[in-house]
Design a protein around this motif. Structure first.
Motif, PDB file in Angstrom:
ATOM      1  N   PHE A 115      12.432  63.315 -15.504  1.00 37.69           N
ATOM      2  CA  PHE A 115      11.891  64.295 -14.481  1.00 37.69           C
ATOM      3  C   PHE A 115      10.033  64.810 -14.740  1.00 37.69           C
ATOM      4  N   LEU A 116       9.206  64.569 -15.730  1.00 37.58           N
ATOM      5  CA  LEU A 116       7.988  65.423 -15.385  1.00 37.58           C
ATOM      6  C   LEU A 116       7.345  64.011 -15.182  1.00 37.58           C
ATOM      7  N   ARG A 117       7.654  62.754 -15.312  1.00 36.02           N
ATOM      8  CA  ARG A 117       7.116  61.707 -14.710  1.00 36.02           C
ATOM      9  C   ARG A 117       7.428  61.233 -13.381  1.00 36.02           C
ATOM     10  N   ALA A 118       8.679  61.605 -13.293  1.00 41.56           N
ATOM     11  CA  ALA A 118       8.946  61.450 -11.495  1.00 41.56           C
ATOM     12  C   ALA A 118       8.658  62.503 -10.966  1.00 41.56           C
ATOM     13  N   THR A 119       8.072  63.560 -11.268  1.00 38.28           N
ATOM     14  CA  THR A 119       7.206  64.793 -10.406  1.00 38.28           C
ATOM     15  C   THR A 119       5.255  64.993 -10.659  1.00 38.28           C
ATOM     16  N   GLY A 120       5.748  63.613 -11.841  1.00 36.94           N
ATOM     17  CA  GLY A 120       3.840  63.884 -11.770  1.00 36.94           C
ATOM     18  C   GLY A 120       3.610  64.445 -13.355  1.00 36.94           C
ATOM     19  N   GLY A 121       4.117  64.702 -13.826  1.00 38.93           N
ATOM     20  CA  GLY A 121       3.807  66.033 -14.631  1.00 38.93           C
ATOM     21  C   GLY A 121       3.135  65.440 -16.146  1.00 38.93           C
ATOM     22  N   THR A 122       2.119  63.714 -15.863  1.00 43.40           N
ATOM     23  CA  THR A 122       1.798  63.718 -17.097  1.00 43.40           C
ATOM     24  C   THR A 122       0.272  63.411 -16.669  1.00 43.40           C
ATOM     25  N   ALA A 123      -0.910  63.172 -17.649  1.00 40.08           N
ATOM     26  CA  ALA A 123      -1.907  63.166 -17.313  1.00 40.08           C
ATOM     27  C   ALA A 123      -2.167  62.061 -16.113  1.00 40.08           C
ATOM     28  N   GLU A 124      -1.691  61.027 -16.360  1.00 39.88           N
ATOM     29  CA  GLU A 124      -1.886  60.135 -15.257  1.00 39.88           C
ATOM     30  C   GLU A 124      -1.369  60.732 -13.689  1.00 39.88           C
ATOM     31  N   GLY A 125      -0.172  61.107 -13.397  1.00 43.22           N
ATOM     32  CA  GLY A 125       0.108  62.317 -11.958  1.00 43.22           C
ATOM     33  C   GLY A 125      -0.702  64.053 -11.864  1.00 43.22           C
ATOM     34  N   GLY A 126      -1.643  64.008 -13.491  1.00 44.47           N
ATOM     35  CA  GLY A 126      -2.418  65.434 -12.908  1.00 44.47           C
ATOM     36  C   GLY A 126      -1.627  66.549 -13.247  1.00 44.47           C
ATOM     37  N   GLY A 127       0.009  66.548 -14.091  1.00 45.62           N
ATOM     38  CA  GLY A 127       0.159  67.274 -13.612  1.00 45.62           C
ATOM     39  C   GLY A 127       0.645  68.180 -15.855  1.00 45.62           C
ATOM     40  N   SER A 128      -0.297  67.401 -15.976  1.00 47.63           N
ATOM     41  CA  SER A 128      -0.305  68.117 -17.150  1.00 47.63           C
ATOM     42  C   SER A 128       0.279  70.013 -18.185  1.00 47.63           C
ATOM     43  N   SER A 129      -0.761  70.299 -17.415  1.00 47.03           N
ATOM     44  CA  SER A 129      -0.234  71.498 -17.495  1.00 47.03           C
ATOM     45  C   SER A 129       1.117  72.628 -16.727  1.00 47.03           C
ATOM     46  N   ALA A 130       2.256  71.750 -16.161  1.00 50.87           N
ATOM     47  CA  ALA A 130       3.330  72.401 -15.995  1.00 50.87           C
ATOM     48  C   ALA A 130       4.132  71.105 -17.595  1.00 50.87           C
ATOM     49  N   THR A 131       3.960  70.352 -18.268  1.00 56.04           N
ATOM     50  CA  THR A 131       3.962  69.818 -19.341  1.00 56.04           C
ATOM     51  C   THR A 131       3.901  70.994 -20.875  1.00 56.04           C
ATOM     52  N   SER A 132       2.909  71.510 -20.668  1.00 53.44           N
ATOM     53  CA  SER A 132       2.327  72.136 -21.721  1.00 53.44           C
ATOM     54  C   SER A 132       2.646  73.796 -21.814  1.00 53.44           C
ATOM     55  N   LEU A 133       3.675  73.642 -20.516  1.00 52.45           N
ATOM     56  CA  LEU A 133       4.269  74.958 -20.141  1.00 52.45           C
ATOM     57  C   LEU A 133       6.263  74.689 -20.785  1.00 52.45           C
TER      58      LEU A 133
END
Length: 386
Positions: free
Chosen positions: A326-344
């Motif tokens: 899910f996170l890869r698909a929505t950009g929740g990675t370092a490349e997608g700029g959504g690491s903050s969402a991952t940390s939650l």
């Protein structure tokens, strides 16, 4: 001097608070039972707040129990991680579009946090809060949640204080329950809203414009704040992004505005008010006035010395497969700029243990400030004197 502990939200980032509290417990005298007569928690910080307030015995033992829970915590202890569970909730969100955006029956959300309710029910001893209040060990415990109907930031508290009301926020005296705690931790769209009385409530960090305010309403004269933001530290200038913002990146910024920005903004306000409060007596003395003026609020804030997003990136693979997809698909990675969402959502031992160790180290680096805040010297600490 009445000291308040303020624990902010931030999902799995709240593991950092446990490390800070561990260091504080070691710096205080061994026989200390509760150095914080007032405890205020929001979102995941509310879990730590209630875990401390609802435990008996010495402060070191309370923190040790909390640390044991966080070090063994897994995502499956907080939300359903199976692929079918995530897909089913995603389907329910889609079906809600045919019901004016509302869920059929239960509130809609990406993840099912039933495991968290079961865990907290077994850990939190609400009865001890009543005993601590009756004995005078605790003055008040406050949990913040957001009312979806009114949009108000609601501070549910137990203590011998009156209700209060300010712009967009209220304080309501009540007996705290597991529903108040789950409501405070229900991150919008990620976890379902919780019904209390006739209204639905969500994460307390949302619409919480003044995180320090509840502690002051409850009688605090100084505040000890444990944040989860690394914005206070110097950071290199970010490189230009090569693509438009991802979904996860946009959601992360909205959540950070609640979990992080409000605490920092309120701290700036407190510092400004303190400066004015210190100047007023001098001005009144020159003008021959009285001494009826606001008193400065002593404060100490401990925050991460390392970028938590970078730590989350390093532990991304610990997440369950369903969440990684899910996170890869929505950009929740370092490349997608959504690491903050991952940390939650990274409730996994590797990530949580590293944050606990980081909080412990950061607090020890500020041991002199902590000892000064509690007006202790090294002799009193080592000898166990109060």
């Amino acid at each position: 001097m009445t000291t308040a502990l303020i624990l902010s939200g931030g999902g799995a980032r709240a593991a950092y608070q446990v490390g800070v509290l561990k260091a504080v417990a070691e710096l205080l005298p061994k026989q200390t039972h509760n150095p914080f007569p007032i405890i205020c928690g929001t979102s995941a910080g509310a879990i730590n707040a209630l875990a401390i307030a609802s435990s008996a015995g010495r402060f070191r033992l309370r923190v040790r129990k909390l640390e044991t829970i966080w070090r063994a915590l897994k995502a499956e202890d907080v939300y359903r991680t199976d692929l079918w569970g995530v897909c089913k909730n995603t389907l329910r969100i889609g079906l809600s579009l045919f019901n004016r955006g509302s869920g059929f029956g239960a509130p809609v959300a990406l993840l099912d946090n039933t495991p968290l309710r079961e865990l907290l029910t077994s850990v939190i001893r609400f009865r001890h809060i009543d005993e601590a209040l009756a004995s005078g060990e605790l003055d008040a415990i406050n949990i913040t949640a957001m009312n979806y109907t009114s949009g108000l930031s609601v501070n549910f508290f137990q203590g011998r204080h009156d209700n209060w009301q300010r712009t967009r926020r209220v304080g309501l005296r009540t007996g705290l329950t597991i529903d108040h705690l789950i409501a405070s931790t229900s991150i919008p769209t990620i976890f379902p809203a919780t019904k209390i009385g006739h209204d639905y409530y969500g994460d307390g960090a949302m619409r919480q414009l003044k995180p320090i305010s509840p502690a002051l309403h409850l009688g605090a004269s100084r505040v000890f704040i444990v944040g989860v933001s690394d914005n206070q530290r110097g950071r290199p200038t970010p490189q230009p992004q090569q693509h438009s913002p991802s979904v996860a990146q946009m959601i992360a910024h909205m959540l950070n505005s609640a979990f992080i920005d409000s605490v920092e903004s309120d701290l700036e306000t407190l510092k400004t008010v303190n400066q004015l409060a210190r100047l007023l007596p001098q001005q009144e003395e020159k003008n021959g006035g009285g001494n009826d003026h606001p008193k400065p609020i002593d404060h100490l804030c401990i925050s991460p010395s390392v970028a938590i997003n970078e730590i989350a990136d390093a532990h991304f693979d610990e997440l369950p497969t369903s969440l990684k997809l899910f996170l890869r698909a929505t950009g929740g990675t370092a490349e997608g700029g959504g690491s903050s969402a991952t940390s939650l959502l990274l409730f996994e031992p590797g990530f949580c243990n590293e944050l606990i160790n980081l909080g412990y180290g950061d607090a020890l680096q500020q041991s002199e400030e902590i000892l000064s805040f509690f007006a202790l010297n090294n002799h009193a600490r080592d000898s166990g004197e109060p």
